[in-house]
Design an enzyme around this catalytic site. Structure first.
Site, PDB file in Angstrom:
ATOM      1  N   LYS A 198     126.237  80.817   3.220  1.00  0.00           N
ATOM      2  CA  LYS A 198     126.726  80.760   1.842  1.00  0.00           C
ATOM      3  C   LYS A 198     127.881  81.747   1.703  1.00  0.00           C
ATOM      4  CE  LYS A 198     125.320  81.392  -2.987  1.00  0.00           C
ATOM      5  NZ  LYS A 198     124.212  81.734  -3.898  1.00  0.00           N
ATOM      6  N   LYS A 251     127.097  76.151   2.202  1.00  0.00           N
ATOM      7  CA  LYS A 251     127.658  76.140   0.852  1.00  0.00           C
ATOM      8  C   LYS A 251     128.888  77.050   0.791  1.00  0.00           C
ATOM      9  CE  LYS A 251     126.341  77.322  -3.905  1.00  0.00           C
ATOM     10  NZ  LYS A 251     125.332  77.942  -4.791  1.00  0.00           N
TER      11      LYS A 251
END
Length: 328
Positions: A198, A251
């Protein structure tokens, strides 16, 4: 005559293009719809998110209504984000027995027993300062003291009936803490899908409005990944797998297609791509203004994620795709 490659031979008809397609079509089972659930006494509350046209903050009642329509259209999986009425410096509503996510899980599980419910495990929506961990007086995010709160939150979600928990905070060691806590509480079979890679991305901007989770001070660059780094993603992924993660999330998705492909080629677990709020809003804004064929760009963006290797995709386009019958 000079012979040359005739790639057009296999592109002459729709049937031929489908037959020789290297990437399987998008399936309904591949899609995960995110929902933002607001703790409110007004059960008619349904507020469109300004930076995300077509997406809403929802009361429990309105959540149930929207999910019911989506289920009728073939929805299989959701991921839930909570917006509590009260925030504090210990994120106490994150793990409250009757917190907004816990109540949302119970409601949806009771109404839709077969719906696969994933809960986002983070503290930013519940902290008064908007960070994903405990904030020290000097502005430092305290890693290890935050792990207990994250673990308690994950257990409370499992107790409410969540099928899977997805820690997104990026604190070091949080997967191990959550796995241990789940096991000790008797939830050995509750899987963990970690936001392993992330990045500290500017593409999250619209989400801050949706979840009301913008940091009151500083930023998240000390715990989310540097967008300049790629090899570090594998270190994060392998660390989470070693700690007990069953699946992982990359992400953002589209702008990090190289990371997604690299991760998919190096692990043998389920990899989920999160097409984040900024990716959604860019496509929606261009579509609203007539600058692109929004439906085609929407589907092409998701095809690219499947082509890179994603097994599932969290996307705000899920409801639209299902309603239009664009996934098999």
């Amino acid at each position: 005559m000079v012979e040359y490659y005739r790639g057009r031979r296999l592109r002459q008809s729709e049937q031929m293009r489908l037959l020789f397609s290297e990437t399987a079509p998008l399936l309904r089972e591949n899609l995960i719809m995110p929902y933002f659930v607001v703790e409110t006494d007004d059960q008619s509350f349904e507020k469109e998110i300004g930076a995300m046209p077509g997406q809403y903050q929802l009361s429990l009642h309105k959540l149930e209504e929207r999910v019911a329509r989506a289920v009728d259209n073939g929805l299989h999986s959701v991921i839930l984000f909570g917006v509590p009425a009260v925030k504090d410096e210990q994120a106490s509503q994150a793990y409250a027995e009757h917190g907004i996510i816990q109540e949302a899980v119970r409601l949806l599980k009771n109404r839709f027993p077969k719906l696969f419910i994933i809960t986002d495990v983070c503290l930013c929506e519940y902290m008064s300062h908007g960070h994903c961990g405990i904030l020290a007086p000097d502005g430092v995010i305290l890693n290890d003291p935050s792990l207990d709160i994250l673990a308690r939150t994950a257990v409370s979600h499992a107790q409410a009936g969540a099928d899977m928990v997805a820690p997104s905070d990026m604190m070091d060691g949080r997967v191990a803490a959550i796995r241990t806590a789940l096991d000790e509480a008797g939830f050995v079979m509750t899987p963990v899908m970690s936001y392993a890679a992330k990045y500290a991305s500017a593409y999250y901007g619209p989400f801050r409005d949706a979840a009301e989770s913008a940091p009151a001070c500083g930023d998240r660059k000390t715990y989310q990944m540097n967008p300049a780094n790629s090899r570090e993603a594998l270190r994060e992924v392998f660390a989470d797998l070693d700690e007990g993660a069953d699946a992982i999330i990359v992400k953002p998705a589209g702008p990090y297609g190289d990371i997604l492909r690299m991760v998919c080629e190096n692990v043998d677990v389920h990899v989920c791509a999160y097409q984040v709020s900024g990716e959604y809003s860019l496509i929606r804004a261009a579509g609203i203004n007539g600058w692109i064929d929004e439906e085609r760009v929407m589907m092409e963006s998701l095809l690219g994620l499947k082509r890179a290797g994603a097994n599932s995709i969290i996307t705000y386009f899920t409801e639209t795709i299902l309603a239009r019958g664009l996934a098999r």
